[in-house]
Design a protein around this motif. Structure first.
Motif, mmCIF file in Angstrom:
data_model
loop_
_atom_site.group_PDB
_atom_site.id
_atom_site.type_symbol
_atom_site.label_atom_id
_atom_site.label_comp_id
_atom_site.label_asym_id
_atom_site.label_seq_id
_atom_site.Cartn_x
_atom_site.Cartn_y
_atom_site.Cartn_z
ATOM 1 N N MET A 1 0.870 -1.010 0.190
ATOM 2 C CA MET A 1 0.096 0.119 0.035
ATOM 3 C C MET A 1 1.073 1.367 0.107
ATOM 4 O O MET A 1 1.859 1.504 0.776
ATOM 5 C CB MET A 1 -0.818 -0.173 1.266
ATOM 6 C CG MET A 1 -1.766 1.346 1.417
ATOM 7 S SD MET A 1 -2.771 1.170 2.869
ATOM 8 C CE MET A 1 -3.710 2.725 2.982
ATOM 9 N N ALA A 2 0.524 2.196 -0.946
ATOM 10 C CA ALA A 2 1.253 3.458 -0.965
ATOM 11 C C ALA A 2 0.629 4.469 0.179
ATOM 12 O O ALA A 2 -0.522 4.550 0.338
ATOM 13 C CB ALA A 2 1.224 4.039 -2.310
ATOM 14 N N VAL A 3 1.566 5.168 0.679
ATOM 15 C CA VAL A 3 1.305 6.069 1.612
ATOM 16 C C VAL A 3 1.786 7.445 1.500
ATOM 17 O O VAL A 3 3.238 7.463 0.858
ATOM 18 C CB VAL A 3 1.837 5.768 3.020
ATOM 19 C CG1 VAL A 3 1.516 6.604 4.140
ATOM 20 C CG2 VAL A 3 0.765 4.558 3.482
ATOM 21 N N SER A 4 1.180 8.520 1.209
ATOM 22 C CA SER A 4 1.748 9.928 1.234
ATOM 23 C C SER A 4 1.237 10.655 2.223
ATOM 24 O O SER A 4 -0.039 11.071 2.586
ATOM 25 C CB SER A 4 1.216 10.260 -0.423
ATOM 26 O OG SER A 4 1.796 11.615 -0.576
ATOM 27 N N MET A 5 2.043 11.194 3.052
ATOM 28 C CA MET A 5 1.930 12.127 4.189
ATOM 29 C C MET A 5 2.020 13.479 3.896
ATOM 30 O O MET A 5 2.671 13.794 3.002
ATOM 31 C CB MET A 5 3.028 11.599 5.445
ATOM 32 C CG MET A 5 3.204 10.217 5.753
ATOM 33 S SD MET A 5 4.765 9.967 6.677
ATOM 34 C CE MET A 5 4.567 11.218 8.034
ATOM 35 N N ALA A 6 0.959 14.104 4.522
ATOM 36 C CA ALA A 6 0.784 15.569 4.173
ATOM 37 C C ALA A 6 2.252 16.335 4.868
ATOM 38 O O ALA A 6 2.536 17.467 4.200
ATOM 39 C CB ALA A 6 -0.328 16.221 4.812
ATOM 40 N N SER A 7 2.443 15.721 5.869
ATOM 41 C CA SER A 7 3.671 16.354 6.622
ATOM 42 C C SER A 7 4.359 15.687 7.439
ATOM 43 O O SER A 7 3.858 14.435 7.808
ATOM 44 C CB SER A 7 3.031 17.505 7.476
ATOM 45 O OG SER A 7 2.061 17.066 8.410
ATOM 46 N N PRO A 8 5.780 15.739 7.711
ATOM 47 C CA PRO A 8 6.464 14.783 8.558
ATOM 48 C C PRO A 8 5.873 14.377 10.115
ATOM 49 O O PRO A 8 5.157 15.582 10.531
ATOM 50 C CB PRO A 8 7.831 15.591 8.651
ATOM 51 C CG PRO A 8 7.777 16.762 7.781
ATOM 52 C CD PRO A 8 6.274 17.087 7.621
ATOM 53 N N VAL A 9 6.294 13.476 10.644
ATOM 54 C CA VAL A 9 5.933 13.143 11.820
ATOM 55 C C VAL A 9 7.173 12.736 12.746
ATOM 56 O O VAL A 9 8.232 12.299 12.033
ATOM 57 C CB VAL A 9 4.683 12.225 12.373
ATOM 58 C CG1 VAL A 9 3.651 12.464 11.450
ATOM 59 C CG2 VAL A 9 5.325 10.827 11.587
ATOM 60 N N CYS A 10 7.175 12.789 14.075
ATOM 61 C CA CYS A 10 8.499 12.343 14.814
ATOM 62 C C CYS A 10 8.492 11.047 14.915
ATOM 63 O O CYS A 10 7.427 10.258 15.054
ATOM 64 C CB CYS A 10 8.372 12.978 16.109
ATOM 65 S SG CYS A 10 9.845 12.427 17.331
ATOM 66 N N LEU A 11 9.640 10.393 14.511
ATOM 67 C CA LEU A 11 9.780 8.847 14.561
ATOM 68 C C LEU A 11 10.496 8.422 16.094
ATOM 69 O O LEU A 11 10.176 7.657 16.747
ATOM 70 C CB LEU A 11 10.788 8.352 13.305
ATOM 71 C CG LEU A 11 10.931 6.919 13.461
ATOM 72 C CD1 LEU A 11 9.879 5.843 13.348
ATOM 73 C CD2 LEU A 11 12.173 6.691 12.380
ATOM 74 N N VAL A 12 11.521 9.288 16.307
ATOM 75 C CA VAL A 12 12.119 8.901 17.551
ATOM 76 C C VAL A 12 12.629 10.146 18.257
ATOM 77 O O VAL A 12 12.731 11.280 17.668
ATOM 78 C CB VAL A 12 13.568 8.353 17.290
ATOM 79 C CG1 VAL A 12 14.548 7.926 18.439
ATOM 80 C CG2 VAL A 12 13.475 6.997 16.426
ATOM 81 N N VAL B 1 2.014 4.937 10.774
ATOM 82 C CA VAL B 1 2.220 5.150 9.459
ATOM 83 C C VAL B 1 2.915 4.168 8.669
ATOM 84 O O VAL B 1 2.577 3.835 7.573
ATOM 85 C CB VAL B 1 2.799 6.600 9.154
ATOM 86 C CG1 VAL B 1 3.145 6.724 7.835
ATOM 87 C CG2 VAL B 1 1.942 7.535 9.640
ATOM 88 N N LEU B 2 3.998 3.694 9.218
ATOM 89 C CA LEU B 2 5.063 2.671 8.393
ATOM 90 C C LEU B 2 4.210 1.209 8.334
ATOM 91 O O LEU B 2 4.434 0.516 7.516
ATOM 92 C CB LEU B 2 5.993 2.547 9.421
ATOM 93 C CG LEU B 2 7.223 3.549 9.428
ATOM 94 C CD1 LEU B 2 8.422 3.442 10.244
ATOM 95 C CD2 LEU B 2 8.192 3.731 8.072
ATOM 96 N N MET C 1 8.254 -3.227 8.224
ATOM 97 C CA MET C 1 9.505 -3.895 8.683
ATOM 98 C C MET C 1 10.569 -2.733 9.433
ATOM 99 O O MET C 1 11.216 -2.902 10.127
ATOM 100 C CB MET C 1 10.468 -4.582 7.648
ATOM 101 C CG MET C 1 9.646 -5.973 7.300
ATOM 102 S SD MET C 1 10.473 -6.843 5.799
ATOM 103 C CE MET C 1 9.219 -7.866 5.138
ATOM 104 N N LEU C 2 10.503 -1.528 8.617
ATOM 105 C CA LEU C 2 11.387 -0.474 9.208
ATOM 106 C C LEU C 2 10.830 0.072 10.368
ATOM 107 O O LEU C 2 11.770 0.459 11.266
ATOM 108 C CB LEU C 2 11.409 0.773 7.905
ATOM 109 C CG LEU C 2 12.197 1.939 8.221
ATOM 110 C CD1 LEU C 2 13.733 1.604 8.170
ATOM 111 C CD2 LEU C 2 11.957 3.163 7.427
#
Length: 629
Positions: free
Chosen positions: A1-12, A29-30, A285-286
């Motif tokens: 499934m393709a995902v396109s985010m409108a803006s970044p989010v915090c990962l760590v 999201v991932l 997986m990421l």
């Protein structure tokens, strides 16, 4: 499934306890991304314009916070996922990291872990700096020298640096506000040549020389692919305070051209993220990798690449089996209406659902050693298909008996009432039985056991017909013998119809198993070939880097280092030969193992005694009908 985010989010980021943590929003999201991912991470000192480059890669002017003051804007690692602009079926994951060397933090260990995470998670690492690549700039990249202390491979027989080079990302150094001319010894050079010249080692063994060589040797030992891009100042100081508002027309044309060249390189050259051995990584997986590495850091351990592979395989393969089975069951429940008119009709629905279920598994599986999980999936799907066949048989038998009861009601009532016990009664009985049989066969929706159930009914009525025939005094003895012969021919014809029906079911079951095996092998062999090619590319990339390093070491006067490179190349080439042999053996082993499992599971073609009048069966339906006895 393709995902396109409108803006970044915090990962760590850091939690209230001061320890690193992975944010659930980013993991969610991932989790949706089941495509391969190309992961580009940017690292560098704070306030050097890292976020601007990431926004350019996302095709946006805004997104990652730029800031226009001395304060560091990005904290932790922020993530932005967009469809890859030039690799269909891939997602581009951009990671913007917290600026290194922020004086307000005063925590060098935190910076080291940010750098390590960027290396571990990315397939292309961008190091952003200002001014020039000189000794001062290289000293600020001291995190490279600590990689072997903070990242473990857990393998033996090979040089640690070689093992890290196999899995480390490509390295891209972007130099901002570059004002020098790319000229050396009076001749123009490329930015890549500029970088390689800056990474030359000095001969000698003094402490000063060792410090000079440390970072340079680290970059040469760990990163097989190195590129460099230089950028002039994008605009005057006033304009740069509002970079997010500027268009390309407002910026220096040389800067814009360099930015386009940089983005083009990343889009075309940055590889999908893989683990050691060419194992491809999807978005979900990421996310699991990020959790695994951060948990190791939180617990005071060193992230281990082999352990991460084992952990990822444990998580992904079980989930891949569950999701494939869930899809298969949902598709069967949606598509099947029992009873199906033929076994072929049920088989077609099963075949389409199974094919897609195998694709879901193959796409989501990771390092499925000896194909244990795929064989588990095949076995469970076959069992569920058998259950659908069993239910189909039961429903067909129920419907057929109901139809027979209805169309033969008048006939049965006449037999009980003695209506045929008269002269000419046998002829009337045969005519009514023929009409009822025709009505029965004309009925729709009776399923695949139409002749099986009719044969049972006619067998029950055989003695009735014989009694009516013997009681019919209008027939001569010779006529009665002729009618008996006609009755036997009718029974033989019915047996022929039954045999045809059974053979169709049996042949379809055999075809189902052959098709299932072929589809599983086709999809797994395709994935194995992809991984084999990526593993081959991985080895060739490292061998090429080692040969180049050997040449550079000789030209710089490091004969011992050049000899070391040759020894490592020889080991890698030997491994390459072993991998080719293993690939051939694995292909043969996969076929043998699959066949053994299918046979031991009772799914190989076989005749099952005692099925109806014909004594025939099949690998699926024969088993089901045996259960009904």
């Amino acid at each position: 499934m393709a995902v396109s985010m409108a803006s970044p989010v915090c990962l760590v980021d850091n939690g209230p306890d001061g320890c690193m943590r992975v944010q659930q929003e980013a993991l969610q999201v991932l989790e949706q991304i089941q495509q391969p991912v190309v992961v580009v991470a940017v690292v560098g000192l704070y306030r050097t314009g890292k976020s601007y480059l990431m926004n350019r890669l996302a095709g946006k002017h805004t997104g990652f916070a730029l800031g226009s003051t001395i304060e560091s804007k990005t904290k932790g690692i922020w993530m932005w996922c967009v469809p890859h602009p030039s690799k269909p079926g891939h997602t581009l994951v951009l990671l913007d990291t917290e600026g290194l060397g922020d004086v307000e933090k005063g925590d060098e260990k935190h910076d080291t872990w940010i750098f390590c995470l960027a290396v571990l998670l990315s397939s292309s690492l961008v190091y952003n700096s200002m001014g020039t690549i000189d000794n001062t700039a290289l000293e600020k990249l001291q995190y490279v020298t600590e990689l072997t202390e903070h990242i473990k491979v857990k393998s033996s027989g090979y040089d640690q640096a070689t093992e890290l080079m196999r899995v480390f990302p490509s390295f891209v150094w972007t130099v901002r506000d570059f004002t020098l001319e790319l000229i050396m010894n009076g001749k123009p050079i490329t930015a890549d040549q500029y970088l390689e010249s800056a990474l030359k080692l000095k001969p000698g063994h003094t402490a000063e020389i060792s410090r000079h060589n440390q970072v340079r040797q680290g970059l040469r030992d760990f990163f097989a692919e190195r590129r460099c891009f230089v950028f002039e100042r994008p605009a005057n100081t006033k304009k740069m305070h509002r970079m997010e508002e500027l268009t390309d027309a407002d910026l220096d044309s040389d800067f814009v051209e360099a930015a386009k060249e940089f983005c083009s390189h990343i889009f075309s050259s940055a590889k999908p993220k893989t683990m050691r051995g060419g194992l491809g990584v999807t978005g979900r997986m990421l996310g699991s990798l990020a959790e695994t590495y951060v948990e190791a850091i939180r617990s005071g351990q060193v992230p281990c690449l082999d352990s991460a592979v084992e952990s990822l395989a444990l998580i992904q393969n079980g989930r891949a089996v569950a999701e494939a089975l869930e899809f298969y069951q949902r598709e069967m429940e949606r598509g099947v209406r029992l009873p199906t008119e033929t076994q072929e009709a049920l088989s077609q629905i099963h075949s389409a659902a199974e094919k897609q279920a195998v694709h879901i598994f193959v796409s989501g599986s990771f390092n499925d050693q000896e194909h244990k999980h795929q064989i588990e999936l095949m076995t469970i799907m076959q069992e569920r298909y058998e259950e659908w066949c069993r239910r189909n048989v039961l429903e067909s038998r129920r419907v057929c008996r109901g139809v027979l009861s209805r169309v033969c009601a008048a006939l049965d009532e006449a037999v009980v009432g003695g209506a045929y016990t008269r002269p000419g009664g046998y002829d009337a009985y045969c005519g009514d039985l023929k009409e009822a049989t025709q009505l029965y066969r004309a009925e729709q929706g009776t399923g695949l056991l139409r002749e099986e159930v009719l044969t049972e009914y006619l067998k029950e009525k055989s003695a009735v017909g014989e009694n009516i025939l013997s009681a019919d005094r209008s027939l001569t003895e010779a006529q009665q013998r002729m009618e008996v012969e006609k009755m036997r021919r009718a029974e033989a014809e019915q047996q022929r119809r039954l045999l045809e029906e059974h053979n169709r079911i049996q042949q379809q079951a055999i075809q189902d198993q052959q098709r299932s095996n072929q589809e599983n092998m086709r999809q797994m062999e395709a994935k194995m070939e992809e991984e084999r090619l990526r593993a081959k590319e991985e080895l060739e990339r490292v061998v090429s880097a080692k040969l180049k390093e050997q040449e550079n070491s000789l030209s710089e006067g490091f004969k011992e280092r050049a000899g070391q490179m040759q020894a490592e190349v020889d080991k890698l080439k030997q491994e390459q030969q072993q991998r080719q042999q293993q690939a051939q053996q694995q292909g043969s082993s996969w076929l043998d193992t699959t066949a053994d499992v299918l046979e031991s599971g009772g799914m190989a073609a076989a005749l099952v005694p005692g099925w109806g009048l014909a004594g025939l069966g099949s690998m699926v339906v024969g088993k089901v009908l045996r259960w009904l006895k």
